[in-house]
Motif scaffolding. Structure first.
Motif, short mmCIF file in Angstrom:
data_model
loop_
_atom_site.label_atom_id
_atom_site.label_comp_id
_atom_site.label_asym_id
_atom_site.label_seq_id
_atom_site.Cartn_x
_atom_site.Cartn_y
_atom_site.Cartn_z
N ARG A 172 -7.22 7.45 -2.55
CA ARG A 172 -7.63 6.45 -3.38
C ARG A 172 -7.17 4.95 -2.90
O ARG A 172 -8.19 4.09 -2.85
CB ARG A 172 -7.11 6.59 -4.90
N MET A 173 -6.15 4.99 -2.64
CA MET A 173 -5.74 3.67 -1.98
C MET A 173 -6.22 3.33 -0.58
O MET A 173 -6.56 2.10 -0.46
CB MET A 173 -3.95 3.66 -1.53
N TYR A 185 -9.44 1.63 -1.58
CA TYR A 185 -9.41 0.05 -2.14
C TYR A 185 -9.22 -0.70 -0.95
O TYR A 185 -9.57 -1.85 -0.85
CB TYR A 185 -8.46 0.20 -2.68
N THR A 186 -8.64 -0.27 -0.11
CA THR A 186 -8.06 -1.02 1.21
C THR A 186 -9.46 -1.24 2.09
O THR A 186 -9.32 -2.60 2.65
CB THR A 186 -7.12 -0.53 2.31
N THR A 239 -17.27 3.52 1.63
CA THR A 239 -16.47 3.80 0.44
C THR A 239 -17.51 4.53 -0.91
O THR A 239 -16.92 4.83 -1.74
CB THR A 239 -15.73 2.61 -0.24
N SER A 256 0.89 -1.31 -0.07
CA SER A 256 -0.17 -0.01 -0.16
C SER A 256 0.79 1.18 0.13
O SER A 256 0.53 2.40 -0.65
CB SER A 256 -0.96 0.06 1.28
N LEU A 307 -11.53 -3.99 0.30
CA LEU A 307 -10.93 -5.37 0.39
C LEU A 307 -11.28 -6.18 1.66
O LEU A 307 -11.59 -7.13 1.72
CB LEU A 307 -9.44 -5.18 0.20
#
Length: 453
Positions: free
Chosen positions: A92-93, A96-97, A193, A81, A100
């Protein structure tokens, strides 16, 4: 040297002039919601284990594996990451995490065997390992120097509340509805999110640092308008000044060059030592009360809740005073006092559940202060061009220690008696205190650019 509207000098000065308002608090709460569930999901396995031990007929070694596999996934997530966040952005990251670890929380709840549980926990760990260091970098980068310690640590307290929430909910839920519902609840942040990217802007410091000056200026203008609406007045004029920070691409090697070599050694050491004790204690204590002292599931979960509550209380005190007392005194002193508590428990033999509850709660409370403070301290040690990378790689040592700690406890309980578990945690905490006391630097009251050229 250009000091245009989207330059790092200009963005830094504009952030430093902002008063703390409801906008920063809103950003802290939104990101903090994800961090809350990160903590919730990370520790949920500890409270599910007293039931899983019977359902899947787990040995002491298998218990350690169930705990450690999630942290191994977190290690991979932390390593990946940081590099990706320097390329595509902090926010943005982070999104995504969150997706997940939320989606895979539902998959963990569907586990039908030890093998499936281990696989889903590993994948979930990848998301969990990436979210917290990225969120910490983001919060640090939108915060000015004055009272940054208090602001960031009040955000980090949300992680502690996540740990306490999973303990409370587990105490009431698991004995009646079973362990799977804890992980179903852990999937809730997937909804977050859907609007997180619409409400929060990307880090303007990161945008400026990667040369996206126009976007940095637009993002900073958006933040300033939000703040103006809340204070209903004008902001003071920014006073940009040339900064020492160099314009160059993120480099892994720079972590080990010049002044950053020593800083990297110090932060890696304190992450490893503090979290080895922190997760070694918190993930195993409910199972120790049940398997070593033959307490009921309900009593074991209650004692685990008391342990977490002690950590939350100490974290609140630290958050409110760290800008006055300082980072170095809090981190060094807390590691030393935690070491003393664990060593005392070894010396008295850890003969009763009450002894273990009292001294582990005290030791855990001190170590918990450090595990929260490193999310403030580490981003302060690196410049914008490698802040997410430096923080994520430091947190990888958290994941490594979190693999070693629970495995160590399982090994000791298989080969020896329980008091040696706490001797190990005491020695490790003492090593952390000595290293940080000798080599750590004070960072309170300084801007991020001033601290890290």
């Amino acid at each position: 040297m250009a000091l245009g509207p989207g330059s790092l000098e200009n963005i830094s000065a504009r952030i430093e002039r902002l008063p703390l308002t409801g906008w920063q608090t809103k950003a802290r709460l939104i990101v903090g919601t994800a961090t809350f569930f990160d903590a919730f999901d990370a520790l949920a396995i500890a409270y599910a284990l007293p039931i899983l031990i019977k359902e899947f007929s787990l040995s002491a070694g298998q218990i350690g594996l169930v705990i450690s596999i999630g942290f191994f996934g977190q290690l991979i997530g932390a390593l990946l990451s940081g590099f990706l966040a320097e390329k595509i952005g902090r926010l943005r990251m982070t999104v995504y995490t969150i997706l997940l670890f939320s989606i895979t929380s539902f998959l963990v709840a569907s586990s039908w065997s030890l093998g499936s549980l281990l696989f889903f926990r590993f994948i979930q760990g990848v998301g969990l390992g990436g979210e917290v260091p990225l969120a910490a970098s983001y919060i640090n980068e939108i915060t000015k120097a004055q009272r940054r310690g208090r602001f960031v640590l009040l955000y980090e307290l949300i992680f502690s509340f996540g740990l306490m929430a999973v303990a409370i909910i587990s105490y009431f839920l698991i004995p009646t509805l079973g362990w799977r519902w804890i992980f179903i609840i852990g999937g809730i942040p997937a909804v977050l999110t859907l609007f997180m990217r619409r409400v929060l802007p990307e880090s303007p410091r990161w945008l400026a640092g990667v040369g996206r000056a126009k976007e940095a200026d637009e993002t900073m203008t958006f933040i300033e308008n939000q703040v103006r609406a809340r204070i209903q007045g004008d902001l003071p004029e920014p006073e940009p000044a040339p900064l020492k920070q160099e314009r160059r691409l993120t480099s892994f090697r720079e972590l080990f060059q010049g002044m950053y070599r020593k800083r990297t050694f110090v932060v890696w050491s304190i992450w490893f030592t503090s979290y080895l004790a922190f997760y070694g204690v918190s993930t195993w204590v409910p199972s120790i009360f049940k398997s070593v002292f033959n307490l009921s599931v309900e009593q074991s979960l209650l004692y685990g809740l008391i342990l977490i509550a002690a950590g939350v209380l100490s974290a609140v005190v630290c958050a409110l005073t760290i800008d006055t007392i300082g980072r170095k005194a809090w981190i060094t002193g807390s590691m030393l006092l935690g070491a003393i508590c664990f060593i005392i428990l070894w010396l008295i033999g850890a003969k009763t559940a009450t002894q273990v509850l009292v001294w582990t709660s005290l030791g855990y409370a001190w170590v918990a202060v450090v595990t929260m403070s490193v999310y403030l301290y580490t981003p302060e040690m690196y410049p914008t061009r490698m802040r997410a990378l430096g923080t994520s790689l430091a947190s990888a040592w958290l994941r490594l220690s979190s693999i070693i700690g629970p495995t160590y406890v399982g090994f000791i309980l298989t080969k020896s008696s329980v008091e040696y578990v706490f001797l190990g945690f005491g020695v490790v905490s003492l090593i952390g205190a000595v290293i940080f006391g000798l080599a750590g630097i004070e960072s309170k009251g300084k801007s991020l650019e001033e601290l890290s050229p």
